[in-house]
Design an enzyme around this catalytic site. Structure first.
Site, mmCIF file in Angstrom:
data_model
loop_
_atom_site.group_PDB
_atom_site.id
_atom_site.type_symbol
_atom_site.label_atom_id
_atom_site.label_comp_id
_atom_site.label_asym_id
_atom_site.label_seq_id
_atom_site.Cartn_x
_atom_site.Cartn_y
_atom_site.Cartn_z
ATOM 1 N N LEU A 1 -35.129 -27.817 30.978
ATOM 2 C CA LEU A 1 -35.291 -28.837 29.941
ATOM 3 C C LEU A 1 -34.066 -28.973 29.049
ATOM 4 C CD1 LEU A 1 -38.963 -28.152 28.747
ATOM 5 C CD2 LEU A 1 -38.151 -29.686 30.533
ATOM 6 N N GLY A 2 -33.346 -27.886 28.854
ATOM 7 C CA GLY A 2 -32.186 -27.947 27.969
ATOM 8 C C GLY A 2 -31.553 -26.594 27.796
ATOM 9 N N THR B 1 -31.923 -20.942 27.131
ATOM 10 C CA THR B 1 -32.172 -22.038 28.066
ATOM 11 C C THR B 1 -33.686 -22.226 28.118
ATOM 12 O OG1 THR B 1 -30.261 -21.361 29.373
ATOM 13 C CG2 THR B 1 -31.814 -22.881 30.419
ATOM 14 N N VAL B 2 -34.132 -23.485 28.094
ATOM 15 C CA VAL B 2 -35.566 -23.762 28.098
ATOM 16 C C VAL B 2 -35.968 -24.422 29.419
ATOM 17 C CG1 VAL B 2 -37.455 -24.988 26.950
ATOM 18 C CG2 VAL B 2 -35.620 -23.986 25.594
ATOM 19 N N LYS C 1 -38.713 -20.284 27.012
ATOM 20 C CA LYS C 1 -37.456 -20.218 26.268
ATOM 21 C C LYS C 1 -36.789 -18.885 26.595
ATOM 22 C CE LYS C 1 -35.580 -20.902 21.611
ATOM 23 N NZ LYS C 1 -35.927 -21.328 20.243
ATOM 24 N N ASP D 1 -35.410 -25.866 8.913
ATOM 25 C CA ASP D 1 -34.680 -26.698 9.879
ATOM 26 C C ASP D 1 -35.547 -27.850 10.363
ATOM 27 O OD1 ASP D 1 -32.506 -27.513 11.387
ATOM 28 O OD2 ASP D 1 -32.967 -26.210 13.088
ATOM 29 N N THR E 1 -26.920 -22.467 22.578
ATOM 30 C CA THR E 1 -25.948 -21.372 22.494
ATOM 31 C C THR E 1 -26.516 -20.073 23.048
ATOM 32 O OG1 THR E 1 -25.155 -22.415 20.468
ATOM 33 C CG2 THR E 1 -24.343 -20.197 20.940
ATOM 34 N N TYR E 2 -27.748 -19.757 22.663
ATOM 35 C CA TYR E 2 -28.350 -18.487 23.053
ATOM 36 C C TYR E 2 -29.416 -18.614 24.129
ATOM 37 C CZ TYR E 2 -26.264 -16.749 18.702
ATOM 38 O OH TYR E 2 -25.399 -16.412 17.702
#
Length: 407
Positions: A93-94, A100-101, A116, A208, A97-98
């Protein structure tokens, strides 16, 4: 000893009469529902075939006493929790930085999940954002907060397993041609406030808020996600970093260097998101801190000692020497909002944090009066759409539900 239904276990008499509760437990065949309740599992869990049979051999004795944390951990592991092989990766999915999903599927429930995967560096270990997210989310159980189903820790990665939602608010806006039905704007805003109110009552600041961190499913349920920047606010007040909140949704006090803040940091972002849902465009799309403040002052008026006590002694504000703008009418910029909606928006967009309306107060604002009273007294884990009077309106441009983003 106390039994599972709270009755005391009386000592056996001389003719060896046993407690009816104990007899009942020994004669009872343990069901999936019993195990789900005992281990606090979701109702749709599919237990391994051999697990129920094994549980019936040890189960009756186990049900006679409180379950220990160790025994619960062992039981969950035997079912398949905490194991990578329990989940099937479907699509990427995306990537951040830390982390990947991935979109995935749980073998235990056959439901879609979001995986995640956080990479662990040997020297540094897990990123502090991941540790923060896990520690907060495992204690936040609410219908308007994304559910953390499982945590899988291996030598190379830490994988957080979330419920899967179809898209985020930014994607929903795009699919609607940036024109969300005004009733749906109200439902999304109420759910955002409901989730935030729950967090704030527990002294958790999200820090956020932005459309990309608000997930929406086909039913119209909106859920707060990405608690990587969130933190529990301690008492007494400590100072926090002012490098929080994506620039467009960052309040002016934080932009001007304040590090002493509370739950009101989130309420400015709520106002910006409310405006964006109602108009289809971001409210203050600055590319730098100075430009962001310029946009804010152009709309709300350049602050003075009267409108913002102490502002004239703020070095950053004085150094920038902003033009003296007069405040504009918010109603001129939000033609689709009712007068009640405009009034609520103005209560979010206050220069001073302490003057911003709280999430809890917002839910009682007259803007939401047509939703009825029952929507305010639902249990935390119950969706507002459980009420028949609450329904999402059909968007003019039918949304095409596609992959969500959790980073």
């Amino acid at each position: 000893m106390l039994l599972s239904d709270g009755e005391s276990d009386p000592a056996s008499s001389s003719d060896d009469v046993q407690s009816p509760v104990r007899v009942r437990l020994r004669n009872k065949k343990i069901s999936t529902e019993d195990i789900n309740k005992r281990l606090s599992l979701p109702a749709d869990i599919r237990l391994p075939d051999d697990y129920l049979e094994k549980f019936n051999l040890i189960g009756p004795a186990l049900f006679e006493q409180p379950i220990s944390r160790r025994l619960r951990r062992v039981s969950l592991s035997e079912i398949g929790f905490g194991k990578l092989e329990t989940y099937i990766k479907l699509d990427k999915l995306g990537e951040g930085t830390y982390a990947t999903v991935y979109k995935g599927r749980s073998k235990l429930t056959e439901n879609l999940v979001a995986l995640k995967e956080i990479r662990l560096e040997h020297e540094e270990g897990a990123p502090c954002t991941a540790i923060r997210e896990v520690s907060l989310l495992k204690d936040l159980k609410h219908a308007n907060i994304v559910t953390l189903h499982d945590i899988i820790h291996t030598q190379k990665s830490l994988t957080l397993v979330f419920e899967y939602l179809d898209k985020d608010l930014k994607q929903y806006l795009d699919d609607c041609g940036n024109t969300i039905h005004v009733h749906n704007v109200k439902l999304f805003l109420f759910q955002l406030l409901r989730g935030l109110s729950y967090c704030h009552r527990r002294k958790v600041l999200h820090r956020d808020l932005k459309p990309q961190n608000l997930l929406i499913n086909e039913r119209g349920e909106l859920k707060l996600a990405d608690f990587g920047l969130a933190r529990a606010k301690s008492i007494p007040t400590k100072t926090y970093s002012n490098e929080v909140v994506t620039l467009w949704y960052r309040p002016p006090d934080i932009l001007l260097g304040s590090t002493d803040y509370s739950t009101h940091i989130d309420m400015w972002g709520v106002g910006c998101i409310f405006y964006e849902m109602a108009t289809g465009r971001p409210l203050f799309p600055g590319s730098t801190v100075e430009e962001e403040l310029h946009f804010i002052f152009k709309l709300l008026g350049t602050p003075t000692e009267q409108s913002w006590p102490g502002i004239s002694s703020n070095e950053e504000f004085v150094t920038c020497n902003y033009p003296q703008y007069r405040a504009e009418r918010l109603s001129n910029h939000t033609p689709r909002l009712s007068s009640e909606g405009v009034e609520l928006l103005s209560k979010f967009l206050q220069f001073e944090g302490k003057k911003r309306i709280s999430a809890d107060e917002s839910m009682n604002h007259c803007y939401f009066s047509n939703l009825g009273n029952r929507v305010r007294s639902l249990p935390d884990t119950t969706s507002i759409f459980s009420l028949p009077e609450i329904q999402l309106e059909k968007e003019t441009k039918k949304p095409t539900f596609y992959l969500s983003k959790i980073i």
